[in-house]
Design an enzyme around this catalytic site. Structure first.
Site, PDB file in Angstrom:
ATOM      1  N   HIS A  63      33.716  52.093  56.602  1.00  0.00           N
ATOM      2  CA  HIS A  63      33.612  50.685  56.989  1.00  0.00           C
ATOM      3  C   HIS A  63      34.297  50.468  58.334  1.00  0.00           C
ATOM      4  O   HIS A  63      35.452  50.809  58.497  1.00  0.00           O
ATOM      5  CB  HIS A  63      34.262  49.769  55.938  1.00  0.00           C
ATOM      6  CG  HIS A  63      33.422  49.596  54.711  1.00  0.00           C
ATOM      7  ND1 HIS A  63      33.608  48.575  53.816  1.00  0.00           N
ATOM      8  CD2 HIS A  63      32.359  50.312  54.244  1.00  0.00           C
ATOM      9  CE1 HIS A  63      32.716  48.670  52.846  1.00  0.00           C
ATOM     10  NE2 HIS A  63      31.958  49.715  53.077  1.00  0.00           N
ATOM     11  N   TYR A 104      45.342  47.004  58.979  1.00  0.00           N
ATOM     12  CA  TYR A 104      44.387  47.285  57.897  1.00  0.00           C
ATOM     13  C   TYR A 104      43.975  48.753  57.910  1.00  0.00           C
ATOM     14  O   TYR A 104      43.863  49.391  56.861  1.00  0.00           O
ATOM     15  CB  TYR A 104      43.162  46.381  58.051  1.00  0.00           C
ATOM     16  CG  TYR A 104      42.322  46.261  56.796  1.00  0.00           C
ATOM     17  CD1 TYR A 104      42.437  45.145  55.966  1.00  0.00           C
ATOM     18  CD2 TYR A 104      41.404  47.250  56.443  1.00  0.00           C
ATOM     19  CE1 TYR A 104      41.665  45.028  54.814  1.00  0.00           C
ATOM     20  CE2 TYR A 104      40.635  47.145  55.296  1.00  0.00           C
ATOM     21  CZ  TYR A 104      40.771  46.029  54.489  1.00  0.00           C
ATOM     22  OH  TYR A 104      40.014  45.918  53.349  1.00  0.00           O
TER      23      TYR A 104
HETATM   24  C1  DHB Z   1      39.633  46.334  46.998  1.00  0.00           C
HETATM   25  C2  DHB Z   1      40.855  45.863  46.577  1.00  0.00           C
HETATM   26  C3  DHB Z   1      41.700  45.250  47.471  1.00  0.00           C
HETATM   27  O1  DHB Z   1      42.900  44.807  47.078  1.00  0.00           O
HETATM   28  C4  DHB Z   1      41.333  45.071  48.787  1.00  0.00           C
HETATM   29  O2  DHB Z   1      42.169  44.451  49.648  1.00  0.00           O
HETATM   30  C5  DHB Z   1      40.127  45.548  49.197  1.00  0.00           C
HETATM   31  C6  DHB Z   1      39.269  46.172  48.301  1.00  0.00           C
HETATM   32  C7  DHB Z   1      38.705  46.982  46.045  1.00  0.00           C
HETATM   33  O3  DHB Z   1      39.065  47.147  44.868  1.00  0.00           O
HETATM   34  O4  DHB Z   1      37.591  47.357  46.442  1.00  0.00           O
END
Ligand code: DHB
Length: 386
Positions: free
Chosen positions: A72, A382
């Site tokens: 992603h 991130y």
């Molecule tokens: C997922 C869980 C999260 O806490 C997040 O920030 C992004 C994705 C997930 O389970 O896909």
């Protein structure tokens, strides 16, 4: 059994420490209370930082993430009915991988098994005694046979309800916590993807997150009261709640049967010290983050990498190597604590928040998405500060 390192906890951090030690020729024994199938069946987050992917591939765990995971290059923030893309590739030249934590566990467990690593799943009556000149772990294996492991060091990687961190005497603990007045309601649904990337949505009704698992199974979450019970929510009520929180801009949620529902608590905590004599903590036993931003697993793998390196150096004769571990690990832990707290508070409407506070939060979101620097700050964190 006598080994240099005994590891309590066979989740991703414990198995990764064991795997990395094995690569430098150091034996370890992993003791885990749960059965392997039970760990695999526990739904967790699904986002891996680029550095976590690199660690899995380069250390020889598996390259399945590259073949079966989805790369992603951004996420979407939605608020006020509009969507704003955070373009990781453009902003910081990095990406993340959607690859469920349960598959990371499976890859690590398979690798340890293939390499002949000693991993005792289904252990009971686990008793850990760290001493001045070594550590001892006594337990019953899955067949009920008593096992006794003597080691130079014991790693506590037994998760957020860790018992090993309780071996640190009360007077030497420095536990820092923060509680949030909400939780997430998480669902798995048999439905096609609604979007190719993750959508983090703030609405007047609260937060929602649209994530994915595969072509046919999707993962979604919405903010709820911590006291909600999954059985009180039927499919219609879940879909109505999610729809209301992501609507706007022509976005259409693709629905299907809900096949799993759970309420996830929100907590931030750092349990220092991460080293106490011959006891070393790694992963959730040392720190917990709220799920927003998916940092938990990534931090656990990062701890494991630093700890394996420090243990190897210490066992090779550098008797200061382990002293540096907590400080090195905690630097990233606190950055991730801040990021998880920031994403959480920016995207969730606290019950009873004042009109001022809700408007200020909207202002904060606008400030982030309208500034390249703001978006880049988010993208950098991130994707894992690479
Ligand atoms: C997922 C869980 C999260 O806490 C997040 O920030 C992004 C994705 C997930 O389970 O896909």
């Amino acid at each position: 059994i006598r080994v240099p390192v005994v590891i309590v906890g066979g989740g991703p951090s414990g198995l990764m420490v064991s795997h990395l030690l094995a690569r430098t020729g150091i034996d370890s024994v992993v003791v885990e209370r749960r059965a392997r199938a039970e760990i695999y069946a526990t739904g967790r987050a699904g986002i891996l930082e680029a550095g976590s992917v690199r660690l899995l591939v380069d250390s020889g765990v598996s390259d399945r993430v590259l073949r079966e995971g989805d790369r992603h290059e951004g996420i979407e923030l939605r608020f006020g009915g509009r969507s704003h893309r955070i373009d990781f590739a453009d902003l910081v030249g990095q990406s993340v991988w959607l690859y469920p934590q349960t598959e990371v566990f499976e890859d690590l467990a398979n690798r340890r098994a293939a390499d002949g690593g000693a991993v005792y799943y289904g252990a009971s009556d686990v008793e850990v005694t760290p001493g001045d000149d070594g550590a001892r772990v006594r337990f019953l294996d899955a067949d009920g046979v008593e096992q006794l492991v003597h080691a130079d060091f014991v790693v506590g990687a037994d998760g957020s309800r860790s018992e090993s961190r309780r071996l640190v005497p009360e007077s030497d603990r420095d536990w820092r916590r923060h509680e949030y007045p909400f939780a997430w309601f998480g669902v798995l649904t048999q439905a096609p993807r609604s979007a190719d990337e993750l959508i983090y949505a703030d609405s007047d009704h609260g937060f929602a997150l649209i994530s994915q698992r595969s072509e046919t199974v999707q993962r979604m979450y919405f903010q709820c009261d911590p006291s909600e019970r999954p059985e009180d929510w039927d499919d219609d009520r879940i879909w109505a709640t999610l729809r209301e929180r992501v609507k706007g801009n022509g976005f259409e949620l693709r629905e299907g049967p809900i096949i799993e529902k759970t309420v996830l608590p929100f907590r931030s905590a750092v349990h220092a010290p991460m080293r106490y004599g011959r006891l070393l903590l790694a992963g959730d036993s040392a720190h917990t983050v709220p799920p927003t931003g998916a940092k938990g697993l990534n931090l656990a793998l990062h701890d494991a990498e630093l700890l394996a390196e420090a243990l190897a150096a210490q066992l090779a004769g550098d008797d200061r190597a382990l002293d540096a571990y907590p400080e090195r690990a905690l630097e990233r832990v606190w950055k991730a604590q801040h990021f998880s707290y920031w994403m959480t508070t920016m995207l969730h409407r606290a019950p009873g928040a004042s009109p001022f506070e809700n408007a200020r939060r909207r202002g904060e979101l606008e400030a982030v998405v309208s500034s390249r620097h703001g978006r880049a700050f988010l993208a950098e964190a991130y994707t894992g500060w690479a």
